[in-house]
Design an enzyme around this catalytic site. Structure first.
Site, PDB file in Angstrom:
ATOM      1  N   SER A 247       0.857  -1.190   0.000  1.00 36.19           N
ATOM      2  CA  SER A 247       0.000   0.000   0.000  1.00 36.19           C
ATOM      3  C   SER A 247       0.891   1.237   0.000  1.00 36.19           C
ATOM      4  CB  SER A 247      -0.878  -0.001   1.270  1.00 36.19           C
ATOM      5  OG  SER A 247      -1.485   1.253   1.497  1.00 36.19           O
TER       6      SER A 247
ATOM      7  N   TYR B 202      -1.679  -0.259  10.588  1.00 33.46           N
ATOM      8  CA  TYR B 202      -1.771  -0.638   9.180  1.00 33.46           C
ATOM      9  C   TYR B 202      -0.462  -0.354   8.455  1.00 33.46           C
ATOM     10  CZ  TYR B 202      -3.808  -0.948   4.463  1.00 33.46           C
ATOM     11  OH  TYR B 202      -4.099  -1.287   3.154  1.00 33.46           O
TER      12      TYR B 202
ATOM     13  N   LYS C 258       1.931  -3.022   6.426  1.00 34.84           N
ATOM     14  CA  LYS C 258       2.217  -2.923   5.001  1.00 34.84           C
ATOM     15  C   LYS C 258       3.690  -2.676   4.714  1.00 34.84           C
ATOM     16  CE  LYS C 258      -1.868  -3.839   3.427  1.00 34.84           C
ATOM     17  NZ  LYS C 258      -2.113  -5.067   2.642  1.00 34.84           N
TER      18      LYS C 258
END
Length: 262
Positions: free
Chosen positions: A144, A157, A161
């Site tokens: 991402s 998050y 990632k």
């Protein structure tokens, strides 16, 4: 239809919705036999049924990427259906935003479990099958823009990632002797069910004043100047799954409209 992945057996986690659904359908249109894995059994089956109704080849299975037995069963299902496993797309993931000073241990552990550990388990189980077959294969992971830049409300998050990128490089190094490549793609802000829920969650934690605000602010911050849609990943997905990408490994391809330049 050009048949870029004709005859290949491809497993897609998170294939029941969003980018996973779009990628699964595109791969089937290009001749692949697709095994769709999703937590939501009905969603996975619906996508497989859609592919078969259009003349493609697909099977579905419910599974949680954090459970090794589920992933092993998904690989087994792919082999039973199509005789082998050539390509893995590890797309399944989750995000639950929290302000940096409010990130909880539970949030951190769950996010890392699904996005990082889940990716590792998928890499391992797919690679074991590819090594057993003896003719190599392709592991394709989902990072991402949050794997290239830290964001204040997405700490867990971002760590997960960034971790996917590390796992991508580790697999590329570890599995090259078996002719298995590992590459990743990194989407930006994409109009999917995951982002719609994220938009609502940002309002809930007080990071946005209203639903749609974060979507508008994030999606407008790219050089292309338009919002991303799931279909934007299709070209890169087909490239990575086909022989066109045979001479690359350990790489991350940004698909973000020029939001993060690396």
């Amino acid at each position: 239809m050009s048949g870029r992945v004709e005859g290949r057996s491809i497993l897609v986690t998170g294939g029941g919705s969003g980018m996973g659904r779009v990628v699964s359908i595109a791969l089937a249109k290009e001749g692949a036999g697709v095994t769709i894995v999703d937590l939501n059994a009905d969603a996975a089956k619906a996508v497989a049924d859609e592919i078969v109704a259009a003349g493609g080849k697909a099977v579905s299975i419910a599974g949680n990427v954090t459970e090794r037995a589920d992933v092993a069963k998904a690989v087994e299902t792919a082999v039973e259906a199509f005789g082998k496993l050539d390509v893995l797309f590890a797309i399944a993931g989750m995000i639950k935003p929290q302000k940096f000073l409010e990130i909880t241990e539970d949030n951190f552990r769950l996010t890392l479990d699904v996005n990082a550990l889940g990716t590792l388990i998928c890499q391992q189980e797919a690679a074991k099958q590819m090594i057993k077959q003896g003719h190599g294969g392709k592991l394709i992971l989902t990072s991402s823009i949050a794997g290239r830049q830290g964001y204040g409300n997405f700490g867990s998050y971002c760590v997960s990632k960034f971790g996917v990128i590390a796992l991508n490089q580790s697999a590329a190094n570890a599995l090259a002797e078996h002719h298995i490549t590992s590459n990743a793609f990194a989407p930006g802000v994409v109009d999917t069910p995951l982002w719609k829920k994220l938009d609502e969650d940002l309002v809930e934690i007080g990071a946005s004043a209203k639903v749609g605000q974060a979507w508008d602010e994030f999606s407008g911050a790219n050089l292309i100047g338009r919002k991303g849609v799931a279909e934007d990943v299709i070209g890169t997905a087909l490239f990575l799954a086909s022989s066109d990408s045979d001479y690359m490994t350990g790489q991350v391809m940004m698909i973000d409209g020029g939001m993060v330049l690396v």
